[in-house]
Structures are given as C-alpha cells and as structure tokens.
Design an enzyme around this catalytic site. Structure first.
Site, short mmCIF file in Angstrom:
data_model
loop_
_atom_site.label_atom_id
_atom_site.label_comp_id
_atom_site.label_asym_id
_atom_site.label_seq_id
_atom_site.Cartn_x
_atom_site.Cartn_y
_atom_site.Cartn_z
N THR A 3 -13.57 -53.60 35.76
CA THR A 3 -12.28 -53.10 35.26
C THR A 3 -12.44 -52.53 33.86
O THR A 3 -11.90 -51.45 33.55
CB THR A 3 -11.23 -54.22 35.24
OG1 THR A 3 -11.09 -54.73 36.57
CG2 THR A 3 -9.88 -53.71 34.77
N LYS A 24 -6.97 -49.42 42.90
CA LYS A 24 -7.56 -50.75 43.09
C LYS A 24 -7.03 -51.15 44.46
O LYS A 24 -5.95 -51.74 44.57
CB LYS A 24 -7.09 -51.70 41.97
CG LYS A 24 -7.47 -53.16 42.18
CD LYS A 24 -8.83 -53.50 41.64
CE LYS A 24 -9.20 -54.95 41.96
NZ LYS A 24 -10.51 -55.34 41.40
N GLY A 103 -13.62 -51.58 43.12
CA GLY A 103 -13.76 -52.55 44.20
C GLY A 103 -13.24 -53.91 43.76
O GLY A 103 -12.37 -54.01 42.89
N ALA A 104 -13.75 -54.96 44.35
CA ALA A 104 -13.38 -56.32 43.95
C ALA A 104 -14.60 -57.19 44.22
O ALA A 104 -15.17 -57.12 45.30
CB ALA A 104 -12.18 -56.81 44.73
N GLY A 105 -14.98 -57.99 43.21
CA GLY A 105 -16.18 -58.81 43.40
C GLY A 105 -17.39 -57.89 43.52
O GLY A 105 -17.63 -57.10 42.62
N ARG A 163 -22.68 -56.59 28.99
CA ARG A 163 -22.73 -57.96 28.46
C ARG A 163 -21.30 -58.48 28.36
O ARG A 163 -20.61 -58.24 27.37
CB ARG A 163 -23.38 -57.96 27.08
CG ARG A 163 -24.83 -57.50 27.11
CD ARG A 163 -25.48 -57.76 25.78
NE ARG A 163 -26.90 -57.37 25.83
CZ ARG A 163 -27.82 -57.89 25.04
NH1 ARG A 163 -27.49 -58.79 24.12
NH2 ARG A 163 -29.08 -57.50 25.14
#
Ligand SMILES: Nc1ncnc2c1ncn2[C@@H]1O[C@H](COP(=O)(O)OP(=O)(O)OP(=O)(O)O)[C@@H](O)[C@H]1O
Ligand SMILES: [Mg+2]
Length: 229
Positions: A3, A24, A103-105, A163
C-alpha cells in the site's frame, strides 16, 4: 509495503499530471466504523491518487476478518464473483489513462479456489510490480514470487525492496545486493524505513516521493518519453 508503494506511486504519477486510476479488488481485516466496514488500503490509494471514484468501484469486496479473501468470504457463506471484479476494473480503466491495482498478502493468495491474485493479474493483463519486505527469508520469498510471475507469462514491471520496520540485521544489509544478483527481473532499489510518519499517510513522505520519482522512468518508459516530448 504494497500500500505504501502503490499509494506513493499513485501520488507521484498524479503529481506529474497522469490520470491514474486505482483498485484494491478485495480488502480483508477492515475495521468497522459507524456500522460500516472501512477499507484503509482502498481509502489510502484513492486519496493518494486524488480520485473521487466511488469506493465500491475501487474496492468491490471488503471483509472484517483478517484472512485470505477466499476464506473470509467462505466464513460468511459468500463467494467472490470474478466477473464483478473484472467489470469494476473495466469501468475504472475506461475512465483513467492507467490503472494501479493492489493485491492482498502475497501473489498466490486465493480470491476463490480457482483464482489467485496472480490469476487476476493475468486476466487483467497487468504487469506485476513485486514489493519485497526486507527481512531474513526475503530471498526465498522473492524468488518464489518472481518464478511464479514469470511462469505465468505476464510482464514484470520490476521489484522494489522495502524496509517496513526500523530493525537492523545482517539479512537487511545484504538483501538488496543478493536480490539484484538472484532475481531475473530488474530490482529498482530499496525504500528505507521512513521514520516520523505513522500509518497510511506514510505515502506522503518526501523521502519516499523522491525515491519513487527516480523509478518512474524504468517503470513507465512510455509515459516518461511522452512527457519529455
Ligand atoms: N518503508 C517504510 N517505512 C515506514 N513504515 C512503513 C514502511 N513500509 C511499510 N510501512 C508501514 O508498515 C505497515 C504495513 O505496510 P503496508 O500497509 O504498505 O503493507 P501491505 O503490503 O500493503 O500489507 P497488506 O497485505 O495488509 O495490504 C503500514 O503501517 C506502513 O505504513
Ligand atoms: Mg496493503
């Protein structure tokens, strides 16, 4: 970091005057506010891109449970309709010059039993930008992801190392160089831990904006060529 980087890129493109649409398709782990589910990623993407598209177009499916979409939907005896996702994407793509979809995950997270986010990227004909969270285990995770994308035969936009925490470790200091050698796709660079800004507004960080601006030429060669003319 998906995100953060997607919203950061949407903002950078919007600043350049590009009409960038965002999506999303499914968001899980959504908090409840005033009796409605709030999708923080979709809201951040929409704000970063400076858009007013209806939230239900940008984010057709949202769930409270912090689970993979397939599992979150099945718990409620619902099923995610792929045609609906494609239809909403089509409507947004008609309105905007370019689309950025989060995407997601991870890449093979199931939306339904038969459709992962990778399959969705194939159906939407979208090049994939891989965001790699820098930690111990990132080399394995990144190689598996890139292998899956290449095996699917869709174009890869590149990879960005991120990071996401202030942690300092030996893995972190060595990951970028190792990934550059190991991955068969361009690694654009590394986003440092951005301290001082919390939560979803991190995409506004001037440090992030400066770094992402330097990637735009590699990520969107057509676009940068056009704007230079
Ligand atoms: N480089 C960074 N510096 C500071 N904070 C970061 C950085 N990268 C990520 N974060 C923070 O870590 C959290 C998770 O990042 P982000 O929301 O971008 O992950 P994601 O990949 O989108 O996760 P999800 O799979 O839940 O969508 C957020 O609060 C974000 O602001
Ligand atoms: Mg996210």
């Amino acid at each position: 970091g998906k995100t953060l980087i997607a919203a950061g890129l949407a903002h950078a493109l919007q600043t350049l005057g590009v009409d960038i649409g965002v999506m999303k398709p499914v968001e899980t782990g959504c908090p409840m506010r005033d009796g409605r589910l709030q999708p923080p990623d979709a809201l951040a993407l929409r704000e970063a891109a400076g858009l007013r598209d209806a939230l239900d177009l940008i984010n057709p499916y949202r769930f409270h449970a912090p689970l993979a979409p397939m599992v979150a939907a099945e718990r409620l005896r619902r099923c995610i309709d792929v045609e609906r996702l494609l239809e909403r994407f089509g409507r947004l793509a008609d309105r905007h010059t370019m689309m950025l979809v989060e995407g997601a995950g991870g890449l093979l997270v199931p939306i339904t039993e038969k459709l992962s986010f990778l399959d969705l990227a194939v159906r939407l004909q979208l090049p994939v930008l891989v965001v790699i969270g820098s930690r111990l285990g990132a080399l394995n995770h990144a190689r598996l992801t890139v292998e899956a994308v290449l095996a699917a035969g869709i174009p890869v936009a590149g990879a960005i190392v991120n990071r996401a925490t202030p942690e300092r470790s030996l893995a972190r200091t060595t990951n970028l160089a190792a990934l550059r050698r190991l991955l068969a796709i361009p690694v654009l660079g590394e986003i440092p831990y951005l301290s001082g800004i919390r939560g979803h507004a991190v995409w506004r960080s001037p440090v992030l904006q400066r770094i992402l601006a330097s990637y735009l030429g590699d990520l969107f060669p057509e676009l940068i060529k056009e704007s230079a003319q």
